[in-house]
Design an enzyme around this catalytic site. Structure first.
Site, mmCIF file in Angstrom:
data_model
loop_
_atom_site.group_PDB
_atom_site.id
_atom_site.type_symbol
_atom_site.label_atom_id
_atom_site.label_comp_id
_atom_site.label_asym_id
_atom_site.label_seq_id
_atom_site.Cartn_x
_atom_site.Cartn_y
_atom_site.Cartn_z
ATOM 1 N N HIS A 78 -48.859 27.768 42.663
ATOM 2 C CA HIS A 78 -48.580 28.588 43.853
ATOM 3 C C HIS A 78 -47.189 29.145 43.558
ATOM 4 C CE1 HIS A 78 -51.822 27.633 46.626
ATOM 5 N NE2 HIS A 78 -51.654 26.337 46.452
ATOM 6 N N ASP A 88 -53.136 30.370 42.413
ATOM 7 C CA ASP A 88 -53.926 30.161 43.639
ATOM 8 C C ASP A 88 -53.373 31.059 44.757
ATOM 9 O OD1 ASP A 88 -55.380 29.084 45.734
ATOM 10 O OD2 ASP A 88 -54.557 27.056 45.529
ATOM 11 N N LYS A 117 -54.921 33.224 46.818
ATOM 12 C CA LYS A 117 -55.750 33.415 48.029
ATOM 13 C C LYS A 117 -55.489 34.772 48.685
ATOM 14 C CE LYS A 117 -56.433 28.525 49.173
ATOM 15 N NZ LYS A 117 -55.495 27.884 48.245
ATOM 16 N N PHE A 118 -55.757 35.829 47.922
ATOM 17 C CA PHE A 118 -55.620 37.183 48.451
ATOM 18 C C PHE A 118 -56.528 37.326 49.670
ATOM 19 C CE2 PHE A 118 -54.466 37.669 43.962
ATOM 20 C CZ PHE A 118 -53.278 38.370 44.076
ATOM 21 N N ASP A 169 -56.383 40.683 51.830
ATOM 22 C CA ASP A 169 -56.094 41.968 52.479
ATOM 23 C C ASP A 169 -57.055 43.060 51.971
ATOM 24 O OD1 ASP A 169 -54.689 43.919 54.011
ATOM 25 O OD2 ASP A 169 -52.810 42.840 53.699
ATOM 26 N N THR A 222 -54.050 47.083 49.072
ATOM 27 C CA THR A 222 -52.913 46.157 49.183
ATOM 28 C C THR A 222 -53.014 45.027 48.166
ATOM 29 O OG1 THR A 222 -52.658 46.688 51.527
ATOM 30 C CG2 THR A 222 -51.668 44.622 50.785
ATOM 31 N N TYR A 257 -59.954 14.373 51.325
ATOM 32 C CA TYR A 257 -60.191 14.049 49.921
ATOM 33 C C TYR A 257 -61.538 13.376 49.684
ATOM 34 C CZ TYR A 257 -55.215 14.968 49.082
ATOM 35 O OH TYR A 257 -53.980 15.557 48.974
HETATM 36 O O1 6AU Z 1 -54.565 17.739 45.931
HETATM 37 P P1 6AU Z 1 -53.672 18.375 46.971
HETATM 38 O O2 6AU Z 1 -54.143 18.131 48.375
HETATM 39 O O3 6AU Z 1 -52.227 18.003 46.803
HETATM 40 O O4 6AU Z 1 -53.683 19.944 46.692
HETATM 41 C C1 6AU Z 1 -54.854 20.708 46.753
HETATM 42 C C2 6AU Z 1 -54.580 22.105 46.234
HETATM 43 C C3 6AU Z 1 -53.530 22.885 47.015
HETATM 44 C C4 6AU Z 1 -54.332 23.789 47.930
HETATM 45 O O5 6AU Z 1 -53.658 25.011 48.174
HETATM 46 C C5 6AU Z 1 -55.626 24.004 47.138
HETATM 47 O O6 6AU Z 1 -55.788 22.867 46.304
HETATM 48 N N1 6AU Z 1 -56.852 24.175 47.965
HETATM 49 C C6 6AU Z 1 -57.710 25.293 47.788
HETATM 50 C C7 6AU Z 1 -57.687 26.187 46.653
HETATM 51 C C8 6AU Z 1 -57.537 25.679 45.304
HETATM 52 O O7 6AU Z 1 -57.987 27.357 46.753
HETATM 53 C C9 6AU Z 1 -58.739 25.513 48.694
HETATM 54 C C10 6AU Z 1 -59.059 24.526 49.646
HETATM 55 O O8 6AU Z 1 -60.031 24.636 50.370
HETATM 56 N N2 6AU Z 1 -58.292 23.401 49.702
HETATM 57 C C11 6AU Z 1 -57.208 23.201 48.881
HETATM 58 O O9 6AU Z 1 -56.574 22.139 48.982
HETATM 59 O O10 6AU Z 1 -52.781 23.646 46.092
#
Ligand code: 6AU
Length: 273
Positions: A65, A94, A96-97, A99, A103, A221
């Site tokens: 990110h 990551d 996550k566009f 718009d 843009t 999780y």
């Molecule tokens: O294992 P974590 O919880 O520390 O981090 C999970 C990572 C983070 C979130 O921005 C991302 O996965 N994420 C995403 C993504 C990858 O697009 C989608 C989602 O539904 N949940 C999620 O946690 O960087």
């Protein structure tokens, strides 16, 4: 009964793809025996690179990110690119566009981050409609990049369910697989009855932890086995479970290896090996 795609080894799925990033991911997974992506969500780019040096050998992908870093410079992406070649992994910003096409094409190519110049893979929400794919594709396709759509999310109360998820899948399918190579999802949203022969998508699942069940902000999780065997995910994405482990540099390295082994064991189980 298991989804047919999940019964095919990663290496044998290469032939179903034309996108260079999809092919590269599957090749690396097979070569390094890993379906693990590590998410390095720390606020220092310098620290992120240290995590990457420790976990790089265990992963098929490093997820960033880049807007979290206090000290982002082009030197960060240069070093990340160098490490991606040395340690053999794909880079996934990551972003996550979310718009309109015009843009997102600017957000992808320009600004401080110039994501398209260094990130093999990125992702987008389907909320704006197919224009978001067209806008990102205009920039990314000539560079051989890949895109994932967010079909579902790991967080509690997500609105990306049911009809939204189905329409996101349809949007990707209508766009074709030259640029959209798969989904961020918790399940195989590419339902067997909706796909044709050789229509292969990569499903990548975040929200993975071997110890914690969630956090205080809605994250949920599941174990690598739940993701890969029960839900058919191809790639598991782990953040805090790896970079957040206590015990210093060696602990992060061995935790990455522990997740790699769990993910690979689950993959072999689903193949019936
Ligand atoms: O294992 P974590 O919880 O520390 O981090 C999970 C990572 C983070 C979130 O921005 C991302 O996965 N994420 C995403 C993504 C990858 O697009 C989608 C989602 O539904 N949940 C999620 O946690 O960087």
């Amino acid at each position: 009964s298991p989804h047919p795609t999940t019964l095919i080894p990663y290496a044998e799925r290469i032939k179903f793809h034309t996108n260079p990033t999809a092919i590269k991911i599957l090749e690396i997974m097979d070569r390094k025996k890993t379906n693990l992506a590590v998410s390095v969500d720390v606020t220092s780019a310098k620290e992120a690179l240290e995590v990457v040096r420790r976990v790089g050998a265990s992963v098929c992908m490093v997820k960033t990110h880049c807007d979290i870093f206090e000290d982002f410079t082009p030197a960060f992406t240069e070093e990340l690119l160098r490490l991606s070649k040395e340690l053999d992994f794909v880079i996934f910003e990551d972003r996550k566009f979310a718009d309109i096409g015009n843009t997102v094409s600017l957000q992808y190519s320009s600004g401080i981050h110039k994501i398209s110049t260094w990130s093999d893979l990125t992702n987008a929400h389907s909320v704006p409609g197919p224009g978001i794919i067209a806008g990102l594709s205009k920039v990314g396709l000539p560079l051989g990049r890949g895109l994932l759509l967010l079909g579902e999310m790991s967080s509690a109360g997500s609105l990306a369910v049911g009809g939204y998820t189905e329409q996101t899948f349809k949007m990707a399918q209508d766009a074709g697989r030259e640029f959209v190579i798969g989904f961020i999802a918790q399940n195989r949203i590419d339902k067997p009855e909706k796909i044709g022969e050789g229509e292969d998508y990569l499903i990548m699942s975040p929200g993975v932890g071997l110890s914690a069940k969630g956090d205080s902000l809605g994250q949920q999780y599941r174990t690598p086995r739940e993701c890969v065997v029960e839900s058919g995910a191809d790639v598991i994405i782990v953040g805090r479970g790896i970079y957040g482990v206590e015990g210093g540099e060696e602990a992060v390295k061995s935790e990455a290896e522990r997740y790699r082994e769990a993910g690979w064991k689950a993959y072999e189980e689903r193949l019936g090996r």
